[in-house]
Structure formats: structure tokens, C-alpha cells
Design a protein around this motif. Sequence first.
Motif, PDB file in Angstrom:
ATOM      1  N   GLN A 107     -42.670 -34.829 -46.355  1.00  0.00           N
ATOM      2  CA  GLN A 107     -43.162 -35.620 -47.475  1.00  0.00           C
ATOM      3  C   GLN A 107     -44.523 -36.252 -47.212  1.00  0.00           C
ATOM      4  O   GLN A 107     -45.312 -36.448 -48.146  1.00  0.00           O
ATOM      5  CB  GLN A 107     -42.150 -36.689 -47.898  1.00  0.00           C
ATOM      6  N   ALA A 108     -44.852 -36.558 -45.960  1.00  0.00           N
ATOM      7  CA  ALA A 108     -46.158 -37.164 -45.667  1.00  0.00           C
ATOM      8  C   ALA A 108     -47.293 -36.193 -45.999  1.00  0.00           C
ATOM      9  O   ALA A 108     -48.344 -36.610 -46.487  1.00  0.00           O
ATOM     10  CB  ALA A 108     -46.232 -37.598 -44.209  1.00  0.00           C
ATOM     11  N   ILE A 109     -47.053 -34.907 -45.775  1.00  0.00           N
ATOM     12  CA  ILE A 109     -48.064 -33.888 -46.104  1.00  0.00           C
ATOM     13  C   ILE A 109     -48.270 -33.849 -47.614  1.00  0.00           C
ATOM     14  O   ILE A 109     -49.403 -33.785 -48.103  1.00  0.00           O
ATOM     15  CB  ILE A 109     -47.636 -32.506 -45.561  1.00  0.00           C
ATOM     16  N   VAL A 110     -47.172 -33.893 -48.365  1.00  0.00           N
ATOM     17  CA  VAL A 110     -47.258 -33.889 -49.831  1.00  0.00           C
ATOM     18  C   VAL A 110     -48.013 -35.135 -50.306  1.00  0.00           C
ATOM     19  O   VAL A 110     -48.917 -35.047 -51.148  1.00  0.00           O
ATOM     20  CB  VAL A 110     -45.856 -33.820 -50.479  1.00  0.00           C
ATOM     21  N   LEU A 111     -47.660 -36.274 -49.752  1.00  0.00           N
ATOM     22  CA  LEU A 111     -48.315 -37.524 -50.144  1.00  0.00           C
ATOM     23  C   LEU A 111     -49.809 -37.480 -49.828  1.00  0.00           C
ATOM     24  O   LEU A 111     -50.636 -37.887 -50.648  1.00  0.00           O
ATOM     25  CB  LEU A 111     -47.659 -38.714 -49.439  1.00  0.00           C
ATOM     26  N   LYS A 112     -50.146 -36.983 -48.661  1.00  0.00           N
ATOM     27  CA  LYS A 112     -51.567 -36.902 -48.282  1.00  0.00           C
ATOM     28  C   LYS A 112     -52.331 -36.032 -49.294  1.00  0.00           C
ATOM     29  O   LYS A 112     -53.425 -36.392 -49.724  1.00  0.00           O
ATOM     30  CB  LYS A 112     -51.717 -36.336 -46.877  1.00  0.00           C
ATOM     31  N   GLU A 113     -51.755 -34.890 -49.650  1.00  0.00           N
ATOM     32  CA  GLU A 113     -52.397 -34.006 -50.638  1.00  0.00           C
ATOM     33  C   GLU A 113     -52.606 -34.733 -51.957  1.00  0.00           C
ATOM     34  O   GLU A 113     -53.682 -34.652 -52.558  1.00  0.00           O
ATOM     35  CB  GLU A 113     -51.558 -32.752 -50.864  1.00  0.00           C
ATOM     36  N   LEU A 114     -51.578 -35.448 -52.421  1.00  0.00           N
ATOM     37  CA  LEU A 114     -51.688 -36.163 -53.693  1.00  0.00           C
ATOM     38  C   LEU A 114     -52.714 -37.289 -53.632  1.00  0.00           C
ATOM     39  O   LEU A 114     -53.452 -37.520 -54.597  1.00  0.00           O
ATOM     40  CB  LEU A 114     -50.324 -36.737 -54.099  1.00  0.00           C
ATOM     41  N   LEU A 115     -52.763 -37.979 -52.516  1.00  0.00           N
ATOM     42  CA  LEU A 115     -53.657 -39.131 -52.381  1.00  0.00           C
ATOM     43  C   LEU A 115     -55.112 -38.736 -52.175  1.00  0.00           C
ATOM     44  O   LEU A 115     -56.011 -39.539 -52.416  1.00  0.00           O
ATOM     45  CB  LEU A 115     -53.190 -40.030 -51.232  1.00  0.00           C
ATOM     46  N   THR A 116     -55.345 -37.521 -51.724  1.00  0.00           N
ATOM     47  CA  THR A 116     -56.727 -37.086 -51.481  1.00  0.00           C
ATOM     48  C   THR A 116     -57.300 -36.296 -52.648  1.00  0.00           C
ATOM     49  O   THR A 116     -58.450 -35.894 -52.598  1.00  0.00           O
ATOM     50  CB  THR A 116     -56.833 -36.257 -50.182  1.00  0.00           C
ATOM     51  N   LYS A 117     -56.514 -36.088 -53.685  1.00  0.00           N
ATOM     52  CA  LYS A 117     -57.022 -35.363 -54.865  1.00  0.00           C
ATOM     53  C   LYS A 117     -58.002 -36.217 -55.628  1.00  0.00           C
ATOM     54  O   LYS A 117     -57.868 -37.403 -55.748  1.00  0.00           O
ATOM     55  CB  LYS A 117     -55.884 -34.954 -55.786  1.00  0.00           C
TER      56      LYS A 117
END
Length: 117
Positions: A107-117
Motif C-alpha cells: 500500500q505504501a507504493i500505491v500511496l506514493k504514486e497517488l501523492l506524487t501525481k
Amino acid sequence: MEIKTERIYTKPADLDGYRILVDRLWPRGISKVNAHLDQWLKEVGPTNDLRKWFNHDVDKYPEFKLRYINELKDNPAFHQLKATVDEQLKTQNVILLYGAKDTEHNQAIVLKELLTK
């Protein structure tokens, strides 16, 4: 400044940043002192049903990612996380901590992707 991810079970590789645990469950065997946390946003972690369904099966990761993003859309904790990250990035890195053994499918990878968009 950047967003990083780190497994909480590894010796803290990077204490230079705002450290946020993004797991719903507290990691076994980790003391709160040794975690060096600034914040624990357990509500931003996947729901118990999604977490149990995924069970860290790499083949399920694409579907897990879609389901998790759907959960986050209506989750106030995600908006809190985003606001915190945006604020902290003005002065320091942000480190999203997770407990999963898989460093590429969590989930941290998913969150990082969402937060860096």
C-alpha cells in the motif's frame, strides 16, 4: 524534497524526514520508540477485508491497487495524509513506512504514486 518508502522492520535507513506509518495494524515486535514515528495514520491502510483478500499475493496486486484506490477516494484519512505530506515536503522528505515483506507490491507504493501525481 521527496516521498520515500521504507519497510518498518529494517533498521531505520533514513531518519532524515517525516516518518508516517501507513499500516492499519501495528507491526509485530516493533516498539513505538524504535519505530521513530512522527505519525501513525492507520485509517489510511487497506481495510481488513481488502488486506486479507490480497494476502500479499503478487498476482493479485493489480486488482488490489484498483480496489485500494477506490477505498481511498472516500477516505478522510487519505485527505489528511495528503495535507500532511504537502506541508512536510516544504521543509523535509516524507517517509511512508509499511510492514509488508514485499518492497514493490504494498500500500505504501500505491500511496506514493497517488501523492506524487
